[in-house]
Write a protein that holds these residues in place. Sequence first.
Motif, short mmCIF file in Angstrom:
data_model
loop_
_atom_site.label_atom_id
_atom_site.label_comp_id
_atom_site.label_asym_id
_atom_site.label_seq_id
_atom_site.Cartn_x
_atom_site.Cartn_y
_atom_site.Cartn_z
N GLN A 172 35.37 30.11 36.27
CA GLN A 172 36.26 31.24 36.50
C GLN A 172 37.48 30.91 36.64
O GLN A 172 38.70 31.49 36.08
CB GLN A 172 35.61 31.85 37.87
N VAL A 176 35.94 37.91 42.71
CA VAL A 176 36.67 38.53 41.87
C VAL A 176 36.73 40.09 41.62
O VAL A 176 37.72 40.80 41.76
CB VAL A 176 36.01 38.29 40.09
N ASP A 177 35.70 40.69 42.05
CA ASP A 177 35.59 42.24 42.26
C ASP A 177 36.16 42.61 43.48
O ASP A 177 36.89 43.70 43.25
CB ASP A 177 33.90 42.55 42.32
N GLN A 189 31.59 36.03 41.46
CA GLN A 189 31.81 37.33 40.89
C GLN A 189 32.07 38.32 42.03
O GLN A 189 33.14 39.38 41.77
CB GLN A 189 30.59 38.00 40.13
N GLN A 190 31.76 38.30 43.07
CA GLN A 190 31.99 39.12 44.19
C GLN A 190 33.50 38.88 44.78
O GLN A 190 34.16 39.81 45.01
CB GLN A 190 31.18 38.66 45.48
N GLN A 236 26.73 32.21 41.06
CA GLN A 236 27.59 32.98 40.30
C GLN A 236 27.90 34.38 41.04
O GLN A 236 29.18 34.72 40.60
CB GLN A 236 26.58 33.20 39.01
N ALA A 237 27.03 35.00 41.47
CA ALA A 237 27.07 36.19 42.02
C ALA A 237 28.40 36.22 43.16
O ALA A 237 29.11 37.07 43.31
CB ALA A 237 25.90 36.55 42.66
#
Length: 258
Positions: A131, A81-82, A78-79, A74-75
Amino acid sequence: MFAVLLQGKSIVVTGGNSGIGEAIVLAAVAEGANVVIDYVADPEATTSLIAKVEGAGGRAVGVRADVSQPADLQALVQQAVDSFGRLDVLINNAGIETRTSLLDTSEADFDKVVAVNMKSAFFGTQAAARQFISQGGGGLVLNISSVHEDWPMPGNIAYCVSKGGIRMLTRTAGVELGPHDIRVINIAPGAVATPINAATEADAAKMKALDAAIPLGRMAHAAEIADIAVFLASGKAGYMTATTVVVDGGITQGSVGL
Ligand SMILES: NC(=O)c1ccc[n+]([C@@H]2O[C@H](COP(=O)([O-])OP(=O)(O)OC[C@H]3O[C@@H](n4cnc5c(N)ncnc54)[C@H](O)[C@@H]3O)[C@@H](O)[C@H]2O)c1
């Protein structure tokens, strides 16, 4: 002016600092992608790969994440996306093997191989699909499976079991996610010259037998797998899903010639 295949796409590559993963990172960047490089060991290799990417004018970030842990997967999403605003492609590439038979495989080894190779692909696909759906526009999950998703390898049974699971994950998830315009595909490489095969490559007799069993007469270079990954991640493969692309130099079709 020529178009590049992956311009601006945001791609996560697990186990991206070695072997096939590293080759995919370099091939994807050369086609205009931005890449999150997952690694669990050898941070120096990740740093030097990022320097190579940036030297070529590309963008990549490294993230330490253990793919057997769903929270780490999940991280990674997220990375992406960030760092790059969205996720377009997840490449579940990280993998390990034990080279043990059914009679010799410990419960701990079995659990580890299945967690790193198969559980990771399951929960990576889940995290990526969530996502893709929330951002809209579809997406791709590409699993680096193996010819051993289908082809028995005595003496490496936990690996075969894990890859067989990925085969069915891809087919079922591809069917479930098709209505969201999310594609799920496996690449099944044959023998590729990467660190996972270091022991075989160091053994001249084994290499001779292996080369003789491969109709094209040699192991693949990692870049030859990466080129297929780039094609599958591009719009040129937009109608492919829920299937496996075998890239094996013909080994699984070979005969002993008797
Ligand atoms: N080389 C081959 O002949 C061959 C053939 C078929 C399939 N494959 C598959 O290709 C994939 C890549 O293997 P490779 O040949 O490049 O070998 P490799 O050993 O060079 O790469 C494997 C990568 O996975 C990473 N990894 C291992 N455990 C991890 C974890 N818990 N979390 C995150 N990363 C982890 C390693 O650090 C490494 O970066 C594997 O899934 C492998 O099964 C390889």
